[in-house]
Design a protein around this motif. Structure first.
Motif, mmCIF file in Angstrom:
data_model
loop_
_atom_site.group_PDB
_atom_site.id
_atom_site.type_symbol
_atom_site.label_atom_id
_atom_site.label_comp_id
_atom_site.label_asym_id
_atom_site.label_seq_id
_atom_site.Cartn_x
_atom_site.Cartn_y
_atom_site.Cartn_z
ATOM 1 N N LEU A 1 0.840 -1.192 0.000
ATOM 2 C CA LEU A 1 0.000 0.000 0.000
ATOM 3 C C LEU A 1 0.880 1.249 0.000
ATOM 4 O O LEU A 1 1.676 1.460 0.922
ATOM 5 C CB LEU A 1 -0.915 0.007 1.221
ATOM 6 C CG LEU A 1 -1.782 -1.245 1.420
ATOM 7 C CD1 LEU A 1 -2.576 -1.123 2.706
ATOM 8 C CD2 LEU A 1 -2.707 -1.468 0.234
ATOM 9 N N LEU A 2 0.748 2.076 -1.024
ATOM 10 C CA LEU A 2 1.474 3.342 -1.091
ATOM 11 C C LEU A 2 0.612 4.449 -0.515
ATOM 12 O O LEU A 2 -0.611 4.468 -0.731
ATOM 13 C CB LEU A 2 1.827 3.687 -2.539
ATOM 14 C CG LEU A 2 2.526 2.601 -3.374
ATOM 15 C CD1 LEU A 2 2.828 3.141 -4.769
ATOM 16 C CD2 LEU A 2 3.791 2.117 -2.698
ATOM 17 N N THR A 3 1.214 5.380 0.181
ATOM 18 C CA THR A 3 0.448 6.493 0.738
ATOM 19 C C THR A 3 0.985 7.854 0.317
ATOM 20 O O THR A 3 0.383 8.874 0.630
ATOM 21 C CB THR A 3 0.456 6.449 2.276
ATOM 22 O OG1 THR A 3 1.807 6.591 2.743
ATOM 23 C CG2 THR A 3 -0.120 5.141 2.790
ATOM 24 N N ARG A 4 2.103 7.883 -0.391
ATOM 25 C CA ARG A 4 2.696 9.152 -0.830
ATOM 26 C C ARG A 4 3.218 8.986 -2.251
ATOM 27 O O ARG A 4 3.342 7.877 -2.760
ATOM 28 C CB ARG A 4 3.825 9.578 0.104
ATOM 29 C CG ARG A 4 4.908 8.514 0.294
ATOM 30 C CD ARG A 4 6.210 9.110 0.836
ATOM 31 N NE ARG A 4 6.068 9.666 2.165
ATOM 32 C CZ ARG A 4 6.885 10.596 2.662
ATOM 33 N NH1 ARG A 4 7.887 11.056 1.953
ATOM 34 N NH2 ARG A 4 6.719 11.047 3.877
ATOM 35 N N ASN A 5 3.536 10.108 -2.881
ATOM 36 C CA ASN A 5 4.078 10.059 -4.232
ATOM 37 C C ASN A 5 5.374 9.265 -4.249
ATOM 38 O O ASN A 5 6.287 9.526 -3.466
ATOM 39 C CB ASN A 5 4.351 11.482 -4.734
ATOM 40 C CG ASN A 5 5.138 11.476 -6.032
ATOM 41 O OD1 ASN A 5 4.913 10.628 -6.900
ATOM 42 N ND2 ASN A 5 6.066 12.400 -6.163
ATOM 43 N N THR A 6 5.455 8.290 -5.167
ATOM 44 C CA THR A 6 6.680 7.506 -5.302
ATOM 45 C C THR A 6 7.312 7.683 -6.681
ATOM 46 O O THR A 6 8.234 6.956 -7.037
ATOM 47 C CB THR A 6 6.403 6.012 -5.069
ATOM 48 O OG1 THR A 6 5.400 5.568 -5.990
ATOM 49 C CG2 THR A 6 5.929 5.769 -3.640
ATOM 50 N N PHE A 7 6.833 8.648 -7.467
ATOM 51 C CA PHE A 7 7.397 8.914 -8.784
ATOM 52 C C PHE A 7 8.514 9.951 -8.655
ATOM 53 O O PHE A 7 8.291 11.159 -8.721
ATOM 54 C CB PHE A 7 6.312 9.396 -9.747
ATOM 55 C CG PHE A 7 5.257 8.361 -10.037
ATOM 56 C CD1 PHE A 7 5.525 7.300 -10.879
ATOM 57 C CD2 PHE A 7 4.006 8.447 -9.439
ATOM 58 C CE1 PHE A 7 4.555 6.336 -11.141
ATOM 59 C CE2 PHE A 7 3.034 7.495 -9.696
ATOM 60 C CZ PHE A 7 3.308 6.431 -10.547
ATOM 61 N N ASP A 8 9.724 9.462 -8.412
ATOM 62 C CA ASP A 8 10.924 10.320 -8.292
ATOM 63 C C ASP A 8 10.726 11.474 -7.309
ATOM 64 O O ASP A 8 10.975 12.640 -7.650
ATOM 65 C CB ASP A 8 11.326 10.869 -9.659
ATOM 66 C CG ASP A 8 11.669 9.771 -10.642
ATOM 67 O OD1 ASP A 8 12.344 8.803 -10.245
ATOM 68 O OD2 ASP A 8 11.263 9.872 -11.819
ATOM 69 N N PRO A 9 10.287 11.200 -6.087
ATOM 70 C CA PRO A 9 10.025 12.299 -5.149
ATOM 71 C C PRO A 9 11.265 13.128 -4.816
ATOM 72 O O PRO A 9 11.168 14.350 -4.679
ATOM 73 C CB PRO A 9 9.475 11.578 -3.915
ATOM 74 C CG PRO A 9 9.981 10.173 -4.017
ATOM 75 C CD PRO A 9 10.018 9.878 -5.484
ATOM 76 N N MET A 10 12.424 12.483 -4.673
ATOM 77 C CA MET A 10 13.624 13.258 -4.349
ATOM 78 C C MET A 10 13.990 14.199 -5.485
ATOM 79 O O MET A 10 14.344 15.364 -5.249
ATOM 80 C CB MET A 10 14.791 12.325 -4.027
ATOM 81 C CG MET A 10 14.626 11.538 -2.740
ATOM 82 S SD MET A 10 16.089 10.555 -2.298
ATOM 83 C CE MET A 10 17.155 11.833 -1.620
ATOM 84 N N GLU A 11 13.890 13.708 -6.718
ATOM 85 C CA GLU A 11 14.209 14.563 -7.861
ATOM 86 C C GLU A 11 13.272 15.753 -7.932
ATOM 87 O O GLU A 11 13.688 16.864 -8.273
ATOM 88 C CB GLU A 11 14.142 13.754 -9.157
ATOM 89 C CG GLU A 11 15.318 12.813 -9.373
ATOM 90 C CD GLU A 11 16.648 13.557 -9.407
ATOM 91 O OE1 GLU A 11 16.745 14.584 -10.106
ATOM 92 O OE2 GLU A 11 17.584 13.119 -8.711
#
Length: 401
Positions: free
Chosen positions: A68-78
């Motif tokens: 289960l994802l709850t936050r943006n995981t598409f290159d969040p650091m970038e």
């Protein structure tokens, strides 16, 4: 000696935002609107904020897993780096000797370097080594003393973590694309903050309501919550009744979902909706948009619904499930409070959970009727979370459009 003096930055909770928050804090960077270190809530919001993702995995030789994802995981650091115009010095090397020297040089220059070693090779994580899989998440290395074979790490725990220099070297070397890599941060452009917040707000709306950048639409956002609810009600392929009817498959599904949704995976018990509400309050101040504080109140209501959902996965009054919950929570609390100082107890809790899975193969304590009621209760909580989430995201969209 290559150890940062007076390093006390152990506040960050989730890998991506924690590493950036702690590195910038040590290096003396302050947020322009508070005069304090950038909060992890602010970094979460800028990275794209909260969303939802529902994924199931069934690989031969492994327990089934509900992720289960709850936050943006598409290159969040970038996204954080680009939006805050954060200068970065990327240092990589295929050479172990050069990688070690890069780390020593960075520390001697006063940086708090971010690295992505394989966490399964860092003993404090109490993870079993798997040749086919690895666990790479960002962390800060604030000391490296090869003469005494010690390295010092800031990684989610509220205390320092110590590993041997050799262990760190091996963990940094395992993943080819990140081999011996370091990220050294400069200071953000203060003038970029307002626009970075706006971009993050629009990302949050898109991630919850529109087709995702990658993957199936049914696995993300509000549609994913509806899809999960359907999988809890149906009996067809992919449903919980079909894939996790009882025993070990069911216990594995419940414990993995509980782990990914809560503090065991660096999140709050409210699926970070409480953290996102804090971001919205900060954003309201920076953008001079008081309506965002009203939206924040909606996310706090959503957070309460998410907490009920988390608790429904492993009810305290259900035999075996309550013990599994206790093992996960105790293992998490021991790590957060004591780091590796009580590693034996952490490993004991990990082994207790494994023993419960083994026991569930032949002696699962819930009847078919009780399991059906459990799925129905989880489904009710998923629908409640979806409804409160929809109300919050609609309010956010109206405020920023």
């Amino acid at each position: 000696m290559p150890t940062l003096e007076n390093f006390t930055q152990f506040e960050g909770r989730y890998w991506d935002t924690a590493a950036i928050r702690n590195a910038l804090d040590y290096q003396g960077v302050k947020a322009p609107h508070t005069g304090e270190p950038y909060s992890e809530a602010m970094l979460l919001g800028i990275s794209g904020g909260v969303t939802f993702g529902y994924f199931t995995f069934h690989y031969q030789g492994y327990d089934p897993q509900v992720n289960l994802l709850t936050r943006n995981t598409f290159d969040p650091m970038e996204r954080i780096f680009e939006r805050l115009k954060l200068p970065r010095d990327l240092r990589r090397s295929a050479s172990a000797n050069k990688g070690r020297q890069n780390l020593i040089d960075a520390l001697e220059e006063g940086y708090a370097p971010i690295a992505r070693p394989d966490g399964s090779l860092l003993p404090y994580n109490a993870l079993s080594y798997d040749e086919a899989n690895w666990h790479t998440m960002p962390l800060v290395i604030y000391g490296y003393e090869p003469e005494i074979s010690e390295a010092y790490i800031s990684d989610r725990s509220r205390v320092s973590l110590t590993v041997s220099a050799d262990e760190l070297d091996q963990a940094r070397a395992r993943i080819k694309k990140d081999r011996h890599g370091l990220i050294l941060l400069g200071a953000p452009d203060e003038a970029a903050l307002a626009d970075a917040i706006r971009q993050g707000l629009h990302d949050c709306v898109k991630l919850m309501t529109e087709k995702p950048p990658k993957g199936s639409a049914k696995n993300f956002g509000l549609r994913a919550l509806q899809h999960w609810a359907e999988m809890l009600a149906k009996t067809s392929r992919g449903s919980w009744a079909k894939e996790y009817p009882t025993g070990r498959p069911l216990l594995a599904a419940l414990t993995s979902a509980y782990t990914f949704l809560g503090p065991a995976f660096g999140k709050t018990v409210q699926a970070e909706r409480d953290v996102y509400a804090d971001f919205l309050d900060e954003a309201a101040q920076v953008l001079e948009l008081t309506a965002l504080s009203d939206v924040a109140a909606r996310y706090r209501i959503a957070g309460e619904a998410w907490q009920k959902l988390l608790e429904s996965l492993l009810p305290k009054d259900a035999p075996m499930l309550s013990e599994a919950r206790d093992a996960i929570e105790r293992k998490t609390a021991l790590f957060m409070e004591s780091g590796a100082a009580r590693l034996d107890e952490i490993i004991a809790e990990r082994d207790r959970l494994d023993s419960l899975k083994t026991a569930s193969e032949t002696d699962f304590p819930l009847s078919d009727g009780e399991i059906s009621d459990l799925r129905a209760d989880i489904r009710d909580k998923v629908i409640e979370a979806r409804d409160t989430e929809e109300a919050a995201i609609i309010a956010l969209k109206k405020t920023i459009d």
